[in-house]
Design an enzyme around this catalytic site. Structure first.
Site, mmCIF file in Angstrom:
data_model
loop_
_atom_site.group_PDB
_atom_site.id
_atom_site.type_symbol
_atom_site.label_atom_id
_atom_site.label_comp_id
_atom_site.label_asym_id
_atom_site.label_seq_id
_atom_site.Cartn_x
_atom_site.Cartn_y
_atom_site.Cartn_z
ATOM 1 N N ARG A 138 77.458 -25.153 -38.822
ATOM 2 C CA ARG A 138 78.353 -24.306 -39.599
ATOM 3 C C ARG A 138 77.732 -24.029 -40.958
ATOM 4 O O ARG A 138 77.178 -24.934 -41.596
ATOM 5 C CB ARG A 138 79.727 -24.977 -39.783
ATOM 6 C CG ARG A 138 80.582 -24.990 -38.520
ATOM 7 C CD ARG A 138 81.055 -23.596 -38.150
ATOM 8 N NE ARG A 138 81.837 -23.576 -36.908
ATOM 9 C CZ ARG A 138 81.338 -23.331 -35.713
ATOM 10 N NH1 ARG A 138 80.046 -23.079 -35.567
ATOM 11 N NH2 ARG A 138 82.121 -23.304 -34.651
ATOM 12 N N ASP B 59 70.795 -20.903 -38.414
ATOM 13 C CA ASP B 59 71.397 -19.943 -37.500
ATOM 14 C C ASP B 59 72.785 -19.552 -37.986
ATOM 15 O O ASP B 59 73.436 -18.700 -37.399
ATOM 16 C CB ASP B 59 71.495 -20.556 -36.088
ATOM 17 C CG ASP B 59 72.007 -19.570 -35.055
ATOM 18 O OD1 ASP B 59 71.387 -18.504 -34.906
ATOM 19 O OD2 ASP B 59 73.030 -19.863 -34.407
ATOM 20 N N GLU C 57 78.538 -15.620 -43.812
ATOM 21 C CA GLU C 57 78.064 -14.770 -42.718
ATOM 22 C C GLU C 57 79.109 -13.789 -42.198
ATOM 23 O O GLU C 57 78.790 -12.849 -41.465
ATOM 24 C CB GLU C 57 77.587 -15.635 -41.552
ATOM 25 C CG GLU C 57 78.685 -16.367 -40.812
ATOM 26 C CD GLU C 57 78.149 -17.199 -39.640
ATOM 27 O OE1 GLU C 57 78.672 -17.025 -38.533
ATOM 28 O OE2 GLU C 57 77.226 -18.006 -39.847
ATOM 29 N N HIS D 124 73.355 -16.368 -35.889
ATOM 30 C CA HIS D 124 74.379 -17.103 -35.135
ATOM 31 C C HIS D 124 74.220 -16.842 -33.636
ATOM 32 O O HIS D 124 75.177 -16.481 -32.930
ATOM 33 C CB HIS D 124 75.783 -16.719 -35.598
ATOM 34 C CG HIS D 124 76.793 -17.815 -35.395
ATOM 35 N ND1 HIS D 124 77.706 -18.169 -36.345
ATOM 36 C CD2 HIS D 124 77.018 -18.633 -34.343
ATOM 37 C CE1 HIS D 124 78.459 -19.159 -35.892
ATOM 38 N NE2 HIS D 124 78.054 -19.459 -34.668
#
Length: 330
Positions: free
Chosen positions: A234, A258, A263, A295
């Site tokens: 996260r 990622d 985001e 992600h």
């Protein structure tokens, strides 16, 4: 049962439509994210299905409840975007997908490690331009290195097994006990020891008030100089400004993420024709030792199939009055 999906892409529609043949729910797919302006679109839907970056705060939940929603189905593991106390007060039950394919995220974690270490992304671009020079592409042997995993759930343990296969010494920290650690050859240690001894630190824990900005100036100061930091969990686990300071001082030599704490306005959409307004994110992109993916760690066919199956089973269990084994409570 009518189910309204928010924030959907073509692949969501494909996998959920296929899986729904065994359940027979009425599925409505919306491309827009769920927020205070779009929640009215779920009017009449008993179930609303959302993803990690949808806004499910108190005002949204109140509007959903007024419009007849009884179940919030998360097609993901994380639930930090949901106001659980408000949901409980409104009588809206919340279910999630606690596990789908831990291999998907674990393997992407190792892909980030290998790419950063051996500079395969940079080598790919060089060779396409006819540049076969090796200067600046030197990596290191993973064999014998110490990797610290923060979070020893399913994904953390799969990551540990893969890294043990490379010959790494693997340290792990979790707030809960880990019976599988000895079988894997994983050393369960304190968080301070992970920070102090790991050549590579990888995050695999949920985002909670206790883990928010777990990686900050103080924790970075405890790490080895030249550490590699990986986050496929996260975005909010990392204080991005602190990490930028760590990159500038070369305390952090490699960063692979990622996920990103802001985001929500970036990921899952094509932003190539726009000027990205997030200055912090653009600062990260300016470092040649930073690797960012959007992600996608979860994004395998096996994982999407599992997510669809579990999500729809959660909904069917609700419809039939069964125990909701994947319910999330405040």
């Amino acid at each position: 049962m009518k189910v309204t999906f928010f924030n959907t892409k073509a692949y969501d529609k494909q996998f959920f439509t296929e899986a729904n043949q065994a359940h027979g729910h009425q599925l409505e797919f919306l491309e827009v994210p769920l927020n205070e302006n779009t929640c009215v679109l779920a009017k009449g839907a008993t179930v609303v299905c959302v993803f990690v970056n949808d806004t499910v705060n108190a005002p949204v939940l109140r509007q959903l409840a007024e419009n007849g929603t009884k179940l919030l189905a998360l097609r993901c593991a994380g639930y930090n975007n949901v106001d659980l106390p408000e949901a409980a007060q409104l009588g809206v039950q919340v279910v999630r997908v606690p596990a789908y394919s831990p291999y998907a995220v674990a393997e992407h974690t190792v892909a980030l490690i290998l790419t950063l270490n051996r500079n395969t992304h940079r080598a790919y671009n060089r060779v396409r331009e006819g540049n076969f020079a090796l200067n600046g592409l030197m990596g290191f042997d993973l064999h014998g290195k110490t990797v610290g995993l923060i979070g020893l759930g399913k994904i953390g343990l799969v990551t540990a097994r893969i890294l043990k296969g490379f010959g790494c010494r693997v340290l792990g920290y979790d707030v809960q006990s880990c019976p599988e650690a000895e079988e894997i050859g994983l050393e369960v240690v304190s968080l301070d020891q992970v920070f102090a001894e790991a050549d590579i630190v990888s995050l695999h824990c949920p985002l909670t008030p206790q883990t928010y900005h777990l990686i900050n100036d103080a924790s970075i100061a405890q790490m080895k100089k030249g550490v590699m930091l990986i986050n496929t969990s996260r975005g909010g686990l990392i204080d991005t400004q602190a990490v930028i300071r760590g990159l500038k001082t070369e305390k952090i030599k490699y960063l692979g993420i990622d996920v990103y704490e802001e985001e929500g306005n970036l990921f899952f959409e094509d932003q190539s024709g726009k000027v990205i307004q997030d200055d912090v994110f653009m600062r990260l992109l300016s470092f040649n030792n930073v690797l960012i993916t959007g992600h996608q760690a979860f994004f395998t066919s096996e994982a999407l199939h599992g997510i669809a199956q579990v999500t729809l089973q959660n909904i069917t269990d609700f419809e039939q009055g069964q125990t909701l084994v994947n319910e999330v409570k405040a």
